[in-house]
Write a protein that holds these residues in place. Sequence first.
Motif, PDB file in Angstrom:
ATOM      1  N   UNK A  67       8.609  15.860   5.362  1.00 54.29           N
ATOM      2  CA  UNK A  67       8.306  16.388   4.037  1.00 54.29           C
ATOM      3  C   UNK A  67       7.355  15.458   3.297  1.00 54.29           C
ATOM      4  N   UNK A  68       6.845  15.961   2.191  1.00 52.95           N
ATOM      5  CA  UNK A  68       5.948  15.158   1.366  1.00 52.95           C
ATOM      6  C   UNK A  68       6.665  13.928   0.816  1.00 52.95           C
ATOM      7  N   UNK A  69       7.938  14.064   0.478  1.00 53.11           N
ATOM      8  CA  UNK A  69       8.709  12.931  -0.050  1.00 53.11           C
ATOM      9  C   UNK A  69       8.851  11.835   1.009  1.00 53.11           C
ATOM     10  N   UNK A  70       9.069  12.208   2.249  1.00 53.13           N
ATOM     11  CA  UNK A  70       9.181  11.231   3.335  1.00 53.13           C
ATOM     12  C   UNK A  70       7.863  10.502   3.513  1.00 53.13           C
ATOM     13  N   UNK A  71       6.795  11.245   3.494  1.00 50.97           N
ATOM     14  CA  UNK A  71       5.455  10.673   3.617  1.00 50.97           C
ATOM     15  C   UNK A  71       5.207   9.649   2.512  1.00 50.97           C
ATOM     16  N   UNK A  72       5.561  10.005   1.299  1.00 53.39           N
ATOM     17  CA  UNK A  72       5.368   9.097   0.164  1.00 53.39           C
ATOM     18  C   UNK A  72       6.219   7.838   0.300  1.00 53.39           C
ATOM     19  N   UNK A  73       7.435   7.977   0.847  1.00 54.53           N
ATOM     20  CA  UNK A  73       8.312   6.814   1.011  1.00 54.53           C
ATOM     21  C   UNK A  73       7.730   5.782   1.961  1.00 54.53           C
ATOM     22  N   UNK A  74       7.125   6.227   3.054  1.00 57.47           N
ATOM     23  CA  UNK A  74       6.516   5.283   3.995  1.00 57.47           C
ATOM     24  C   UNK A  74       5.389   4.503   3.326  1.00 57.47           C
ATOM     25  N   UNK A  75       4.561   5.195   2.582  1.00 59.58           N
ATOM     26  CA  UNK A  75       3.455   4.524   1.899  1.00 59.58           C
ATOM     27  C   UNK A  75       3.982   3.599   0.805  1.00 59.58           C
ATOM     28  N   UNK A  76       4.928   4.085  -0.011  1.00 56.79           N
ATOM     29  CA  UNK A  76       5.396   3.314  -1.173  1.00 56.79           C
ATOM     30  C   UNK A  76       6.281   2.131  -0.807  1.00 56.79           C
ATOM     31  N   UNK A  77       7.047   2.228   0.278  1.00 58.12           N
ATOM     32  CA  UNK A  77       7.985   1.143   0.578  1.00 58.12           C
ATOM     33  C   UNK A  77       7.488   0.169   1.646  1.00 58.12           C
ATOM     34  N   UNK A  78       6.510   0.570   2.453  1.00 54.95           N
ATOM     35  CA  UNK A  78       6.043  -0.331   3.522  1.00 54.95           C
ATOM     36  C   UNK A  78       4.547  -0.618   3.396  1.00 54.95           C
ATOM     37  N   UNK A  79       3.739   0.397   3.513  1.00 56.87           N
ATOM     38  CA  UNK A  79       2.300   0.188   3.654  1.00 56.87           C
ATOM     39  C   UNK A  79       1.670  -0.403   2.394  1.00 56.87           C
ATOM     40  N   UNK A  80       1.880   0.228   1.246  1.00 53.58           N
ATOM     41  CA  UNK A  80       1.238  -0.267   0.029  1.00 53.58           C
ATOM     42  C   UNK A  80       1.673  -1.687  -0.345  1.00 53.58           C
ATOM     43  N   UNK A  81       2.983  -2.007  -0.355  1.00 50.86           N
ATOM     44  CA  UNK A  81       3.357  -3.384  -0.687  1.00 50.86           C
ATOM     45  C   UNK A  81       2.799  -4.416   0.299  1.00 50.86           C
ATOM     46  N   UNK A  82       2.768  -4.051   1.582  1.00 52.86           N
ATOM     47  CA  UNK A  82       2.248  -4.974   2.582  1.00 52.86           C
ATOM     48  C   UNK A  82       0.747  -5.211   2.376  1.00 52.86           C
ATOM     49  N   UNK A  83       0.002  -4.151   2.081  1.00 51.78           N
ATOM     50  CA  UNK A  83      -1.435  -4.274   1.854  1.00 51.78           C
ATOM     51  C   UNK A  83      -1.706  -5.125   0.612  1.00 51.78           C
ATOM     52  N   UNK A  84      -0.973  -4.882  -0.468  1.00 52.03           N
ATOM     53  CA  UNK A  84      -1.163  -5.686  -1.681  1.00 52.03           C
ATOM     54  C   UNK A  84      -0.805  -7.147  -1.420  1.00 52.03           C
ATOM     55  N   UNK A  85       0.270  -7.388  -0.663  1.00 53.68           N
ATOM     56  CA  UNK A  85       0.670  -8.752  -0.341  1.00 53.68           C
ATOM     57  C   UNK A  85      -0.457  -9.463   0.416  1.00 53.68           C
ATOM     58  N   UNK A  86      -1.043  -8.782   1.398  1.00 54.33           N
ATOM     59  CA  UNK A  86      -2.098  -9.385   2.206  1.00 54.33           C
ATOM     60  C   UNK A  86      -3.379  -9.600   1.392  1.00 54.33           C
ATOM     61  N   UNK A  87      -3.676  -8.678   0.495  1.00 49.37           N
ATOM     62  CA  UNK A  87      -4.923  -8.766  -0.275  1.00 49.37           C
ATOM     63  C   UNK A  87      -4.868  -9.841  -1.354  1.00 49.37           C
ATOM     64  N   UNK A  88      -3.689 -10.130  -1.882  1.00 48.12           N
ATOM     65  CA  UNK A  88      -3.591 -11.066  -3.001  1.00 48.12           C
ATOM     66  C   UNK A  88      -2.999 -12.410  -2.624  1.00 48.12           C
ATOM     67  N   UNK A  89      -3.036 -12.726  -1.328  1.00 47.38           N
ATOM     68  CA  UNK A  89      -2.657 -14.072  -0.879  1.00 47.38           C
ATOM     69  C   UNK A  89      -3.812 -15.017  -1.135  1.00 47.38           C
ATOM     70  N   UNK A  90      -3.553 -16.297  -0.994  1.00 46.36           N
ATOM     71  CA  UNK A  90      -4.621 -17.286  -1.111  1.00 46.36           C
ATOM     72  C   UNK A  90      -4.721 -18.029   0.210  1.00 46.36           C
TER      73      UNK A  90
END
Length: 129
Positions: free
Chosen positions: A69-92
């Motif tokens: 479902x759309x909700x499942x799709x959003x959960x994967x992005x919101x709980x794994x992919x997006x936080x991981x990408x932001x973590x990697x982009x804003x490291x020093x």
Amino acid sequence: MATPERMTVSDLMDDWFKVLKTRDLRSEGSIKTKMEFCRKWYGTRPISDLELTQTHEAFLAYIMERGCTKATRNRYIASVIRPMVFWAAFRTPPMLKSVPFGKHRLTTSAKGEAKRTRRCLVEEEARLL
């Protein structure tokens, strides 16, 4: 740890999860399960692919093809992919040069998700159990 030029998304997930484990996570098992599902699709790709909106759109299409479902799709992005990408982009120093998420880029929308119509009352739940 490999250099960002040689890292795969799977390597990045491992590094990110080590950081997550240092925090007090109530849902570590849930995140780990979602992460393993994402690893199957993203795993061997270079981390530079995470900067591309097309990569994530292809992942979302893959999830929908599996009948999620759309909700499942959003959960994967919101709980794994997006936080991981932001973590990697804003490291020093940063591991990624750009982030494909935001107002005018890839977004998740709750529109079209199934909504809960009602909740059981405490008495009703006790009776049902």
